[in-house]
Write a protein that holds these residues in place. Structure first.
Motif, mmCIF file in Angstrom:
data_model
loop_
_atom_site.group_PDB
_atom_site.id
_atom_site.type_symbol
_atom_site.label_atom_id
_atom_site.label_comp_id
_atom_site.label_asym_id
_atom_site.label_seq_id
_atom_site.Cartn_x
_atom_site.Cartn_y
_atom_site.Cartn_z
ATOM 1 N N HIS A 1 51.802 27.879 96.005
ATOM 2 C CA HIS A 1 51.922 26.839 94.969
ATOM 3 C C HIS A 1 50.598 26.164 94.634
ATOM 4 O O HIS A 1 50.248 25.980 93.472
ATOM 5 C CB HIS A 1 52.923 25.764 95.424
ATOM 6 N N MET A 2 49.859 25.771 95.702
ATOM 7 C CA MET A 2 48.641 24.996 95.452
ATOM 8 C C MET A 2 47.561 25.868 94.836
ATOM 9 O O MET A 2 46.889 25.460 93.896
ATOM 10 C CB MET A 2 48.170 24.345 96.760
ATOM 11 N N ILE B 1 50.157 37.865 101.556
ATOM 12 C CA ILE B 1 50.928 38.860 102.311
ATOM 13 C C ILE B 1 52.227 39.215 101.581
ATOM 14 O O ILE B 1 52.874 40.198 101.917
ATOM 15 C CB ILE B 1 51.258 38.393 103.754
ATOM 16 N N ARG C 1 54.359 38.060 95.107
ATOM 17 C CA ARG C 1 53.575 36.895 94.693
ATOM 18 C C ARG C 1 52.361 37.370 93.863
ATOM 19 O O ARG C 1 52.011 36.789 92.849
ATOM 20 C CB ARG C 1 53.144 36.179 95.976
ATOM 21 N N GLY D 1 43.860 29.407 101.086
ATOM 22 C CA GLY D 1 45.031 28.719 100.524
ATOM 23 C C GLY D 1 46.285 28.919 101.360
ATOM 24 O O GLY D 1 47.392 28.743 100.860
ATOM 25 N N VAL D 2 46.102 29.335 102.633
ATOM 26 C CA VAL D 2 47.277 29.504 103.507
ATOM 27 C C VAL D 2 47.649 28.151 104.120
ATOM 28 O O VAL D 2 46.928 27.171 103.970
ATOM 29 C CB VAL D 2 47.020 30.550 104.622
ATOM 30 N N ARG D 3 48.773 28.106 104.830
ATOM 31 C CA ARG D 3 49.218 26.856 105.436
ATOM 32 C C ARG D 3 48.575 26.690 106.824
ATOM 33 O O ARG D 3 48.133 27.666 107.430
ATOM 34 C CB ARG D 3 50.749 26.847 105.566
ATOM 35 N N PRO D 4 48.565 25.470 107.336
ATOM 36 C CA PRO D 4 47.947 25.251 108.648
ATOM 37 C C PRO D 4 48.584 26.116 109.729
ATOM 38 O O PRO D 4 47.925 26.528 110.685
ATOM 39 C CB PRO D 4 48.206 23.769 108.937
ATOM 40 N N ASP E 1 49.690 29.141 109.347
ATOM 41 C CA ASP E 1 49.429 30.570 109.133
ATOM 42 C C ASP E 1 48.172 31.020 109.909
ATOM 43 O O ASP E 1 47.467 30.206 110.492
ATOM 44 C CB ASP E 1 49.263 30.864 107.633
ATOM 45 N N ILE F 1 41.557 24.612 101.601
ATOM 46 C CA ILE F 1 42.480 23.569 101.108
ATOM 47 C C ILE F 1 43.553 23.302 102.173
ATOM 48 O O ILE F 1 44.564 22.655 101.900
ATOM 49 C CB ILE F 1 43.130 23.959 99.756
ATOM 50 N N ALA G 1 45.613 21.709 104.843
ATOM 51 C CA ALA G 1 45.773 20.328 105.310
ATOM 52 C C ALA G 1 45.555 20.254 106.816
ATOM 53 O O ALA G 1 46.074 21.074 107.575
ATOM 54 C CB ALA G 1 47.166 19.811 104.944
ATOM 55 N N PRO H 1 43.434 19.182 97.623
ATOM 56 C CA PRO H 1 43.664 19.032 96.189
ATOM 57 C C PRO H 1 44.992 18.355 95.875
ATOM 58 O O PRO H 1 45.965 18.492 96.613
ATOM 59 C CB PRO H 1 43.667 20.470 95.681
ATOM 60 N N THR I 1 48.278 17.955 93.537
ATOM 61 C CA THR I 1 49.059 18.882 92.686
ATOM 62 C C THR I 1 49.134 18.425 91.236
ATOM 63 O O THR I 1 49.720 19.115 90.407
ATOM 64 C CB THR I 1 50.516 19.044 93.164
HETATM 65 N N1 LIG Z 1 51.341 21.904 97.852
HETATM 66 C C1 LIG Z 1 50.598 20.822 97.952
HETATM 67 O O1 LIG Z 1 50.904 19.776 97.434
HETATM 68 C C2 LIG Z 1 49.291 20.856 98.686
HETATM 69 C C3 LIG Z 1 49.018 21.849 99.591
HETATM 70 N N2 LIG Z 1 47.840 21.843 100.278
HETATM 71 C C4 LIG Z 1 47.556 22.866 101.263
HETATM 72 O O2 LIG Z 1 47.520 24.109 100.587
HETATM 73 C C5 LIG Z 1 47.940 25.144 101.467
HETATM 74 C C6 LIG Z 1 49.001 25.966 100.794
HETATM 75 O O3 LIG Z 1 50.096 25.127 100.463
HETATM 76 P P1 LIG Z 1 51.187 25.640 99.426
HETATM 77 O O4 LIG Z 1 50.505 26.404 98.351
HETATM 78 O O5 LIG Z 1 52.008 24.464 99.080
HETATM 79 O O6 LIG Z 1 52.004 26.631 100.375
HETATM 80 P P2 LIG Z 1 52.722 27.992 99.987
HETATM 81 O O7 LIG Z 1 53.630 28.297 101.118
HETATM 82 O O8 LIG Z 1 53.261 27.908 98.602
HETATM 83 O O9 LIG Z 1 51.507 29.055 99.966
HETATM 84 C C7 LIG Z 1 50.979 29.678 101.103
HETATM 85 C C8 LIG Z 1 50.793 31.145 100.756
HETATM 86 O O10 LIG Z 1 50.054 31.793 101.795
HETATM 87 C C9 LIG Z 1 50.571 33.098 101.965
HETATM 88 N N3 LIG Z 1 50.155 33.594 103.273
HETATM 89 C C10 LIG Z 1 50.613 33.250 104.502
HETATM 90 N N4 LIG Z 1 49.947 33.919 105.473
HETATM 91 C C11 LIG Z 1 49.019 34.676 104.835
HETATM 92 C C12 LIG Z 1 48.006 35.589 105.279
HETATM 93 N N5 LIG Z 1 47.820 35.835 106.576
HETATM 94 N N6 LIG Z 1 47.230 36.205 104.346
HETATM 95 C C13 LIG Z 1 47.426 35.983 103.025
HETATM 96 N N7 LIG Z 1 48.370 35.126 102.542
HETATM 97 C C14 LIG Z 1 49.149 34.500 103.432
HETATM 98 C C15 LIG Z 1 52.066 32.922 101.806
HETATM 99 O O11 LIG Z 1 52.732 34.122 101.524
HETATM 100 C C16 LIG Z 1 52.116 31.918 100.644
HETATM 101 O O12 LIG Z 1 52.190 32.557 99.385
HETATM 102 C C17 LIG Z 1 48.440 24.464 102.744
HETATM 103 O O13 LIG Z 1 47.470 24.581 103.744
HETATM 104 C C18 LIG Z 1 48.620 23.016 102.343
HETATM 105 O O14 LIG Z 1 48.346 22.162 103.408
HETATM 106 C C19 LIG Z 1 46.877 20.918 100.034
HETATM 107 C C20 LIG Z 1 47.102 19.925 99.127
HETATM 108 C C21 LIG Z 1 48.343 19.788 98.418
#
Ligand SMILES: NC(=O)C1=CN([C@@H]2O[C@H](COP(=O)(O)OP(=O)(O)OC[C@H]3O[C@@H](n4cnc5c(N)ncnc54)[C@H](O)[C@@H]3O)[C@@H](O)[C@H]2O)C=CC1
Ligand SMILES: O=C(O)[C@@H]1CCC=N1
Length: 264
Positions: free
Chosen positions: A11-12, A36, A40, A65-68, A70, A89, A91, A113, A115
């Motif tokens: 998403h981010m 992965i 997507r 752009g992965v999650r903490p 991951d 990015i 968190a 960042p 949203t």
């Molecule tokens: N959504 C938000 O409001 C905000 C999010 N963030 C940070 O951004 C990051 C992503 O958040 P979102 O986009 O909301 O999460 P999300 O779950 O939508 O995106 C994470 C993506 O990473 C992919 N992924 C997981 N493991 C992977 C790997 N080993 N290699 C490649 N891709 C992989 C997943 O398939 C998924 O598409 C997080 O760390 C979050 O803390 C930061 C600020 C705001």
């Protein structure tokens, strides 16, 4: 034009990609996306014309752009050149944590960042290691950051607080808005009318706070005549633990950010 690679294109990352394309910072073909989840990548290619990359390849800027939770540590260990710049990015995960996983000395910039990238509103926080500050001023990096909303360059020690307060910030407002609309429906308005009134009041009240130079208490006073309607409704809001509930909620966001950074 230089390339940018997103690893973790959820998403981010999508919100940033949209801003980069809208503001002509990158052409879609110069934006590479890795994830992965294959569907997507298909979706992002179809929607924005970006280039899917099933492998991790080099690019001028690599956005983590992965999650903490991951495998970010495994990902960064694969970077073998110092000719890239990492923008994380994620968190809660610190620059020092990322650098400790690197096998090559690569500059790392950390951002959180907002949203609200599509609106031009909303502060995103940025922190960088003292040694990497010259890199942070590079044109491509500045352009990247300028493409989404407003920026607050802060010390890294404030970034988790910034995450729980500023970046989780739209959540508090969305939830307040939803609750207010329900209140309108509860007292007998149609949902449509309740929505229009609530959004107008949100905009108008934000404008008053920005332009009137008055303290919110002064604005509340103007709206609350003795024994009138406003003070009666505020009395109930005070009874509901509203202020402390909101403050606990922000604090929980900050605490969770710190916790997430310690997950690996
Ligand atoms: N959504 C938000 O409001 C905000 C999010 N963030 C940070 O951004 C990051 C992503 O958040 P979102 O986009 O909301 O999460 P999300 O779950 O939508 O995106 C994470 C993506 O990473 C992919 N992924 C997981 N493991 C992977 C790997 N080993 N290699 C490649 N891709 C992989 C997943 O398939 C998924 O598409 C997080 O760390 C979050 O803390 C930061 C600020 C705001
Ligand atoms: O909940 C999340 O993962 C994101 C990070 C900061 C705000 N929302």
């Amino acid at each position: 034009m230089s390339n940018i690679l997103f690893i973790g294109s959820g998403h981010m990352s999508e919100a940033i990609i949209r801003a980069l394309i809208k503001n002509k910072v990158y052409k879609p073909q110069n934006i590479l996306v890795n994830d992965i989840v294959k569907s997507r990548l298909d979706y992002l290619q179809l929607t924005y014309g970006v280039t899917p990359s099933e492998k991790i390849v080099n690019a001028d800027i690599i956005v983590l752009g992965v999650r903490p939770q991951d495998a970010w540590s495994d990902i960064v260990q694969q970077f073998k050149t110092n000719k890239i710049i990492i923008i994380s990015i994620i968190a809660g995960v610190t620059i020092a944590q990322i650098k400790a996983s690197l096998t090559v000395d690569i500059p790392v910039i950390r951002t959180i960042p907002n949203t609200l990238t599509d609106t031009g509103f909303g502060y995103s926080g940025i922190a960088t290691d003292v040694n990497d500050q010259a890199v942070a001023r590079q044109r491509s990096v500045t352009q990247f950051f300028n493409s989404f909303g407003k920026l607050e360059y802060i010390d890294e020690s404030l970034l988790d607080i910034f995450t729980g307060y500023a970046v989780a910030g739209p959540n508090y407002i969305y939830y307040f808005y939803e609750s207010l609309v329900d209140a309108g429906v509860l007292v007998g308005l149609s949902r449509d009318m309740a929505k229009r009134i609530a959004i107008e009041n949100l905009h108008g009240a934000a404008c008053m706070l920005q332009t009137s130079q008055k303290h919110p208490r002064q604005l509340l006073d103007i709206n609350n005549s003795p024994a009138g309607v406003g003070i009666h409704s505020l009395y109930e809001l005070n009874n509901s633990d509203f202020a402390a509930g909101l403050q606990r909620s922000v604090r929980a966001g900050v605490i969770r950010t710190v916790e997430l950074g310690k997950k690996q």
